[in-house]
Motif scaffolding. Structure first.
Motif, PDB file in Angstrom:
ATOM      1  N   ARG A   1       0.839  -1.203   0.000  1.00 54.53           N
ATOM      2  CA  ARG A   1       0.000   0.000   0.000  1.00 54.53           C
ATOM      3  C   ARG A   1       0.877   1.258   0.000  1.00 54.53           C
ATOM      4  O   ARG A   1       0.609   2.208  -0.741  1.00 54.53           O
ATOM      5  CB  ARG A   1      -0.911  -0.004   1.230  1.00 54.53           C
ATOM      6  CG  ARG A   1      -1.916   1.145   1.258  1.00 54.53           C
ATOM      7  CD  ARG A   1      -2.713   1.108   2.558  1.00 54.53           C
ATOM      8  NE  ARG A   1      -3.469  -0.121   2.683  1.00 54.53           N
ATOM      9  CZ  ARG A   1      -4.692  -0.311   2.178  1.00 54.53           C
ATOM     10  NH1 ARG A   1      -5.261   0.669   1.480  1.00 54.53           N
ATOM     11  NH2 ARG A   1      -5.320  -1.440   2.358  1.00 54.53           N
ATOM     12  N   ARG A   2       1.923   1.233   0.823  1.00 55.96           N
ATOM     13  CA  ARG A   2       2.817   2.394   0.895  1.00 55.96           C
ATOM     14  C   ARG A   2       3.573   2.594  -0.411  1.00 55.96           C
ATOM     15  O   ARG A   2       3.737   3.719  -0.885  1.00 55.96           O
ATOM     16  CB  ARG A   2       3.813   2.216   2.051  1.00 55.96           C
ATOM     17  CG  ARG A   2       4.810   3.364   2.180  1.00 55.96           C
ATOM     18  CD  ARG A   2       5.658   3.228   3.416  1.00 55.96           C
ATOM     19  NE  ARG A   2       4.871   3.368   4.630  1.00 55.96           N
ATOM     20  CZ  ARG A   2       5.384   3.356   5.852  1.00 55.96           C
ATOM     21  NH1 ARG A   2       6.688   3.177   6.021  1.00 55.96           N
ATOM     22  NH2 ARG A   2       4.607   3.515   6.909  1.00 55.96           N
ATOM     23  N   GLU A   3       4.026   1.509  -1.019  1.00 62.05           N
ATOM     24  CA  GLU A   3       4.755   1.609  -2.286  1.00 62.05           C
ATOM     25  C   GLU A   3       3.852   2.128  -3.406  1.00 62.05           C
ATOM     26  O   GLU A   3       4.273   2.944  -4.230  1.00 62.05           O
ATOM     27  CB  GLU A   3       5.336   0.249  -2.670  1.00 62.05           C
ATOM     28  CG  GLU A   3       6.507  -0.175  -1.805  1.00 62.05           C
ATOM     29  CD  GLU A   3       6.903  -1.625  -2.026  1.00 62.05           C
ATOM     30  OE1 GLU A   3       8.043  -1.975  -1.674  1.00 62.05           O
ATOM     31  OE2 GLU A   3       6.067  -2.419  -2.536  1.00 62.05           O
ATOM     32  N   ALA A   4       2.595   1.657  -3.421  1.00 60.09           N
ATOM     33  CA  ALA A   4       1.648   2.125  -4.435  1.00 60.09           C
ATOM     34  C   ALA A   4       1.390   3.617  -4.271  1.00 60.09           C
ATOM     35  O   ALA A   4       1.312   4.364  -5.256  1.00 60.09           O
ATOM     36  CB  ALA A   4       0.333   1.344  -4.330  1.00 60.09           C
ATOM     37  N   ALA A   5       1.280   4.059  -3.021  1.00 56.95           N
ATOM     38  CA  ALA A   5       1.078   5.490  -2.755  1.00 56.95           C
ATOM     39  C   ALA A   5       2.277   6.300  -3.233  1.00 56.95           C
ATOM     40  O   ALA A   5       2.126   7.370  -3.834  1.00 56.95           O
ATOM     41  CB  ALA A   5       0.841   5.719  -1.264  1.00 56.95           C
ATOM     42  N   LYS A   6       3.481   5.789  -2.992  1.00 59.44           N
ATOM     43  CA  LYS A   6       4.688   6.500  -3.437  1.00 59.44           C
ATOM     44  C   LYS A   6       4.742   6.607  -4.956  1.00 59.44           C
ATOM     45  O   LYS A   6       5.196   7.610  -5.508  1.00 59.44           O
ATOM     46  CB  LYS A   6       5.937   5.788  -2.916  1.00 59.44           C
ATOM     47  CG  LYS A   6       6.193   6.002  -1.423  1.00 59.44           C
ATOM     48  CD  LYS A   6       7.486   5.331  -0.993  1.00 59.44           C
ATOM     49  CE  LYS A   6       7.772   5.600   0.479  1.00 59.44           C
ATOM     50  NZ  LYS A   6       9.028   4.938   0.917  1.00 59.44           N
ATOM     51  N   LEU A   7       4.283   5.555  -5.631  1.00 61.02           N
ATOM     52  CA  LEU A   7       4.281   5.567  -7.096  1.00 61.02           C
ATOM     53  C   LEU A   7       3.402   6.696  -7.632  1.00 61.02           C
ATOM     54  O   LEU A   7       3.812   7.436  -8.535  1.00 61.02           O
ATOM     55  CB  LEU A   7       3.784   4.234  -7.640  1.00 61.02           C
ATOM     56  CG  LEU A   7       4.716   3.033  -7.522  1.00 61.02           C
ATOM     57  CD1 LEU A   7       4.064   1.806  -8.141  1.00 61.02           C
ATOM     58  CD2 LEU A   7       6.041   3.306  -8.216  1.00 61.02           C
ATOM     59  N   VAL A   8       2.189   6.828  -7.082  1.00 64.00           N
ATOM     60  CA  VAL A   8       1.287   7.857  -7.599  1.00 64.00           C
ATOM     61  C   VAL A   8       1.704   9.247  -7.153  1.00 64.00           C
ATOM     62  O   VAL A   8       1.388  10.231  -7.827  1.00 64.00           O
ATOM     63  CB  VAL A   8      -0.183   7.572  -7.212  1.00 64.00           C
ATOM     64  CG1 VAL A   8      -0.638   6.256  -7.792  1.00 64.00           C
ATOM     65  CG2 VAL A   8      -0.376   7.594  -5.712  1.00 64.00           C
ATOM     66  N   LEU A   9       2.413   9.355  -6.055  1.00 61.85           N
ATOM     67  CA  LEU A   9       2.924  10.663  -5.644  1.00 61.85           C
ATOM     68  C   LEU A   9       4.040  11.115  -6.583  1.00 61.85           C
ATOM     69  O   LEU A   9       4.160  12.290  -6.916  1.00 61.85           O
ATOM     70  CB  LEU A   9       3.442  10.626  -4.202  1.00 61.85           C
ATOM     71  CG  LEU A   9       2.382  10.500  -3.108  1.00 61.85           C
ATOM     72  CD1 LEU A   9       3.032  10.354  -1.741  1.00 61.85           C
ATOM     73  CD2 LEU A   9       1.447  11.711  -3.120  1.00 61.85           C
TER      74      LEU A   9
END
Length: 205
Positions: free
Chosen positions: A99-107
């Protein structure tokens, strides 16, 4: 494109949206015109039902501070959290990202939240794994991969590198982020370097 703009009342319909963008979302007044030109739909969206809930979701996701909503990302505010944003995040998680990695990708690449799963994500992931033989983890290092045309840029450049036996030496970023002219120049440089390496090996034996 949005006929409602011709009939809506500036004071009761448009002013609340402008106030929201400035005072809630924090978009500088000087950038309002840019934001609205990029996404006119903002002006016909409900502040309490659409814009504010989406802003809160995006902020929880990490769109704060250096990543705060600005004139280039206000178009995300008109997206449905349940029908548009969450499914894309879940798709990225399905690729193996946390979840954290996916959030970093979209940021790092907010445009990911505007791309279609079926028309963009899925075919490009299938090509990355099936044809390129690369790991999805490489997308984690270069999420902008999804912003390039599969037919117009990804496939032609991949095939050219394979033809020249150079694909294994090039990352996705190196393959895609340069202009066509720079890409051609790099191919020539890499081919000359390969010839030099072969020649030097021959001389040492």
């Amino acid at each position: 494109m949005h006929p409602r703009l011709l009939t809506c009342d500036p004071r009761s319909d448009i002013l609340p949206v402008v106030d929201f963008l400035v005072f809630d979302a924090g978009v500088p007044r000087r950038d309002l015109r840019k934001a609205i030109v990029r996404c006119p739909r903002l002006l016909v969206s409900s502040v309490p039902d659409q814009l504010r809930p989406t802003l809160y979701f995006l902020r929880r996701l990490g769109f704060v501070g250096a990543h705060a909503i600005d004139c280039s990302t206000t178009l995300l505010l008109v997206s449905s959290v349940e029908e548009t944003l969450l499914p894309k995040l879940e798709y990225l998680r399905g690729l193996g990202f946390t979840r954290r990695e996916a959030a970093k990708l979209v940021l790092r690449s907010p445009g990911l939240l505007t791309f279609s799963i079926e028309k963009n994500f899925r075919p490009k992931v299938e090509y990355l794994i099936g044809e390129m033989g690369r790991d999805v983890a490489e997308v984690g290092r270069f999420p902008q991969y999804f912003s390039f045309s599969l037919e117009g840029k990804i496939k032609p450049r991949h095939r050219k590198l394979v033809e020249m036996g150079l694909f294994e030496k090039v990352s996705l970023k190196e393959m895609l982020r340069v202009s066509d002219g720079e890409f051609s120049d790099r191919l020539v440089e890499m081919r000359l370097r390969s010839v030099d390496e072969i020649y030097n090996q021959k001389c040492t034996h």
